[in-house]
Design a protein around this motif. Structure first.
Motif, PDB file in Angstrom:
ATOM      1  N   MET A   1     108.869 -45.138  36.771  1.00 50.93           N
ATOM      2  CA  MET A   1     109.425 -46.063  35.777  1.00 50.93           C
ATOM      3  C   MET A   1     109.164 -45.536  34.370  1.00 50.93           C
ATOM      4  N   LEU A   2     107.940 -45.095  34.122  1.00 50.95           N
ATOM      5  CA  LEU A   2     107.597 -44.599  32.788  1.00 50.95           C
ATOM      6  C   LEU A   2     108.233 -43.245  32.499  1.00 50.95           C
ATOM      7  N   ASP A   3     108.392 -42.409  33.507  1.00 49.38           N
ATOM      8  CA  ASP A   3     109.132 -41.149  33.312  1.00 49.38           C
ATOM      9  C   ASP A   3     110.545 -41.441  32.816  1.00 49.38           C
ATOM     10  N   PHE A   4     111.215 -42.397  33.461  1.00 46.22           N
ATOM     11  CA  PHE A   4     112.575 -42.755  33.071  1.00 46.22           C
ATOM     12  C   PHE A   4     112.575 -43.380  31.676  1.00 46.22           C
TER      13      PHE A   4
ATOM     14  N   ASP B   1     122.875 -38.265  36.332  1.00 42.22           N
ATOM     15  CA  ASP B   1     122.909 -38.946  37.621  1.00 42.22           C
ATOM     16  C   ASP B   1     121.646 -38.643  38.437  1.00 42.22           C
ATOM     17  N   ALA B   2     121.089 -37.462  38.246  1.00 48.11           N
ATOM     18  CA  ALA B   2     119.849 -37.108  38.958  1.00 48.11           C
ATOM     19  C   ALA B   2     118.702 -38.023  38.541  1.00 48.11           C
ATOM     20  N   ASP B   3     118.661 -38.408  37.266  1.00 46.43           N
ATOM     21  CA  ASP B   3     117.616 -39.334  36.804  1.00 46.43           C
ATOM     22  C   ASP B   3     117.778 -40.691  37.474  1.00 46.43           C
TER      23      ASP B   3
ATOM     24  N   ALA C   1     116.007 -44.687  41.382  1.00 41.58           N
ATOM     25  CA  ALA C   1     116.460 -45.551  42.479  1.00 41.58           C
ATOM     26  C   ALA C   1     115.696 -45.219  43.760  1.00 41.58           C
ATOM     27  N   GLY C   2     115.317 -43.957  43.923  1.00 41.45           N
ATOM     28  CA  GLY C   2     114.537 -43.531  45.078  1.00 41.45           C
ATOM     29  C   GLY C   2     113.154 -44.169  45.140  1.00 41.45           C
TER      30      GLY C   2
END
Length: 192
Positions: free
Chosen positions: A124-127, A140-142, A147-148
């Protein structure tokens, strides 16, 4: 208080503010024992104050999805990256209280990758950090990565919106040279 709460813009007297804003400030003061400087600083521009806090409340006070502590984690991590002294201190206090953990805010502010958080919270914090510091590179990879970790579309939106909203807040706090209230420093650090 040894320094003014902001050095660059006027601070209106509470009794001079429109009724709705004065009522909100007095309610916050009643609940917390003080008026956070962000309220006083932004009250100088009443229409913007209302818009700011309406969006703040929509993002930070909603039920469901991310926990209130996770929302505060996003604020602390991104505010640290944006070098916002006010938000790291103020939201760090709120995070300590909501997480019931006196160390978590300091860990996240210094380096969330080494904080005592779950792998899901780290994702969550990476995003959130990517939204805050390099939104133009979101791909889209992010989205697939986050989502994973089980985040729903609504939760991903919230992570992005909180990051983006506090980027605005961080910049205004820095521009105004807003000073954190002294009360924030000890909140949530010691058992009551």
């Amino acid at each position: 208080m040894t320094e003014p709460l902001t050095k660059r813009f006027p601070i209106p007297a509470i009794d001079s503010l429109p009724d709705d804003i004065r009522t909100r400030l007095l309610a916050v003061q009643e609940k917390s024992g003080f008026v956070p400087n962000v309220f006083l600083t932004l009250a100088w521009r009443p229409d913007e104050f209302r818009a700011f806090f309406a969006y703040h409340d929509a993002l930070m006070d909603k039920d469901g999805g991310l926990s209130k502590a996770e929302r505060e984690m996003i604020v602390v991590a991104t505010s640290s990256a944006n070098q916002c002294h006010y938000c790291v201190i103020a939201h760090g206090a709120i995070l300590r209280i909501r997480a019931k953990n006196p160390q978590i805010a300091d860990q996240i502010a210094v380096n969330y990758r080494k904080a005592d958080i779950t792998p899901r919270q780290r994702a969550m914090l990476d995003f959130a950090m990517k939204v805050s510091t390099a939104a133009e590179t979101i791909s889209d990879a992010d989205f697939a990565e986050i989502a994973g970790h089980g985040f729903s579309d609504d939760e991903i939106w919230d992570i992005a919106a909180i990051s983006a909203f506090f980027a605005l807040s961080n910049r205004m706090a820095n521009v105004t040279a807003m000073r954190p209230n002294d009360e924030f420093y000890m909140m949530g650090r010691l058992p009551k």
